[in-house]
Enzyme design. Structure first.
Site, PDB file in Angstrom:
ATOM      1  N   ASN A   9     124.525  40.760 -42.737  1.00  0.00           N
ATOM      2  CA  ASN A   9     123.076  41.269 -42.951  1.00  0.00           C
ATOM      3  C   ASN A   9     122.815  41.208 -44.481  1.00  0.00           C
ATOM      4  OD1 ASN A   9     121.082  43.418 -43.804  1.00  0.00           O
ATOM      5  ND2 ASN A   9     121.241  44.338 -41.622  1.00  0.00           N
ATOM      6  N   GLU A  36     118.364  40.690 -41.174  1.00  0.00           N
ATOM      7  CA  GLU A  36     117.464  41.411 -41.946  1.00  0.00           C
ATOM      8  C   GLU A  36     117.054  40.454 -43.242  1.00  0.00           C
ATOM      9  OE1 GLU A  36     116.846  45.745 -43.585  1.00  0.00           O
ATOM     10  OE2 GLU A  36     118.791  45.124 -42.870  1.00  0.00           O
ATOM     11  N   TYR A 107     120.403  41.280 -34.435  1.00  0.00           N
ATOM     12  CA  TYR A 107     120.094  42.493 -35.284  1.00  0.00           C
ATOM     13  C   TYR A 107     119.587  43.459 -34.374  1.00  0.00           C
ATOM     14  CZ  TYR A 107     118.002  44.986 -39.251  1.00  0.00           C
ATOM     15  OH  TYR A 107     117.702  46.110 -40.109  1.00  0.00           O
ATOM     16  N   ASP A 150     124.585  42.146 -36.823  1.00  0.00           N
ATOM     17  CA  ASP A 150     124.662  43.698 -37.276  1.00  0.00           C
ATOM     18  C   ASP A 150     124.257  44.412 -36.093  1.00  0.00           C
ATOM     19  OD1 ASP A 150     124.175  46.162 -38.040  1.00  0.00           O
ATOM     20  OD2 ASP A 150     122.648  45.572 -39.543  1.00  0.00           O
ATOM     21  N   ASN A 152     124.604  47.356 -35.573  1.00  0.00           N
ATOM     22  CA  ASN A 152     124.515  48.711 -35.992  1.00  0.00           C
ATOM     23  C   ASN A 152     125.215  49.953 -35.306  1.00  0.00           C
ATOM     24  OD1 ASN A 152     122.876  49.334 -38.231  1.00  0.00           O
ATOM     25  ND2 ASN A 152     121.388  47.931 -37.494  1.00  0.00           N
ATOM     26  N   ASP A 252     124.236  46.096 -48.496  1.00  0.00           N
ATOM     27  CA  ASP A 252     125.097  47.083 -48.195  1.00  0.00           C
ATOM     28  C   ASP A 252     126.048  46.650 -47.110  1.00  0.00           C
ATOM     29  OD1 ASP A 252     122.961  46.980 -46.600  1.00  0.00           O
ATOM     30  OD2 ASP A 252     122.542  49.234 -46.414  1.00  0.00           O
ATOM     31  N   HIS A 253     125.870  45.386 -46.551  1.00  0.00           N
ATOM     32  CA  HIS A 253     126.767  44.732 -45.720  1.00  0.00           C
ATOM     33  C   HIS A 253     127.853  43.812 -46.442  1.00  0.00           C
ATOM     34  CE1 HIS A 253     124.986  46.552 -41.820  1.00  0.00           C
ATOM     35  NE2 HIS A 253     123.769  46.481 -42.720  1.00  0.00           N
TER      36      HIS A 253
END
Length: 262
Positions: A9, A36, A107, A150, A152, A252-253
């Site tokens: 991501n 993303e 995603y 991702d 999530n 942040d990934h």
């Protein structure tokens, strides 16, 4: 011929083009799946990627949010997409390798902050997305396929820094974990990362909200690589590149890697 695949991501491919180039240069996966991307397909910055050998791309994009792309050194053809839960979002794209293996890049919606669909529309959309994935796999069971992205959700107790503390936090609630498990079981998907690394704490995401993400280490494993049983035994070498989270202006990934001997 073996190939190495990575999923990441990127949280804006245009903003973090230099980081994608750095990953391609230093780690050189044969196939890189991004989520993303936050860009229309025509605005994805391809020149430097192509110069590094990534001459093939299959993607779906949107301006400012969502977006998925598969960048490859190996020839790939577009294998379509699916609008899970009919959200109208660019959250899935598939590509086919010359050996017939299909790669799905997904995603899954993050789901907002409140784990209650009556109070939070985004949480309901996340559950509906996973339900639609489950139903699609039941209707047309995948073969010779890899699913990455991702997703999530951190499904296992050792996929989060504190299982009890996160039971009511979106991404680790029991209802989300069950919905992900239902989708996984419907396609008989094998979690390749945990096949290779069966024990121990394992994270791929650390919040921007943490002032010192590395020392606090309050991570979650939100990014996954799955494979169908007919090719899962060909997977090996799984790893998460934690250090990438510490690059300048990072996502942040962190990227997740696996190699397939196919």
């Amino acid at each position: 011929m073996p190939f190495t695949l990575a999923t990441w991501n990127i949280n804006s491919v245009r903003l973090r083009e230099a980081l994608v180039v750095k990953l391609m240069t230093e780690h050189a996966p044969d196939i890189l799946c991004l989520q993303e991307c936050k860009s229309p397909v025509e605005n994805i910055p391809l020149d430097q990627f192509r110069a590094l050998g990534y001459s093939h791309m299959v993607a779906r994009g949107q301006k400012g949010y969502n977006g998925v792309a598969i960048l490859s050194k190996l020839p790939i053809t577009d294998a379509g997409d699916r609008d899970y839960a009919k959200l109208g979002h660019a959250r899935h794209v598939a590509a086919r390798l010359e050996n017939g293996v299909v790669i799905h890049n997904c995603y899954v919606p993050a789901g907002g902050d409140i784990p209650d669909r009556a109070e939070n529309v985004k949480f309901g959309q996340k559950l509906d997305f996973l339900t639609d994935m489950r139903d699609a796999f039941r209707a047309d069971r995948p073969e010779r396929s890899i699913l990455v992205g991702d997703l999530n959700i951190a499904p296992r107790e050792d996929d989060v820094w504190n299982h009890k503390a996160l039971l009511k936090i979106v991404s680790h609630t029991p209802i989300e974990v069950q919905h992900l498990a239902d989708a996984q079981q419907a396609g008989d998907w094998v979690d390749v990362t945990r096949q290779d690394i069966p024990q121990g704490l394992l994270y791929s995401w650390w919040s921007y909200r943490s002032p010192d993400w590395d020392s606090a280490d309050k991570g979650r494993r939100l990014d996954h690589i799955w494979a169908t049983p007919d090719i899962s035994s060909a997977a090996h070498g799984s790893r998460i590149l934690r250090d990438v989270r510490g690059w300048d202006q990072p996502s942040d990934h962190a990227p997740v890697f696996a190699t397939f001997d196919l």
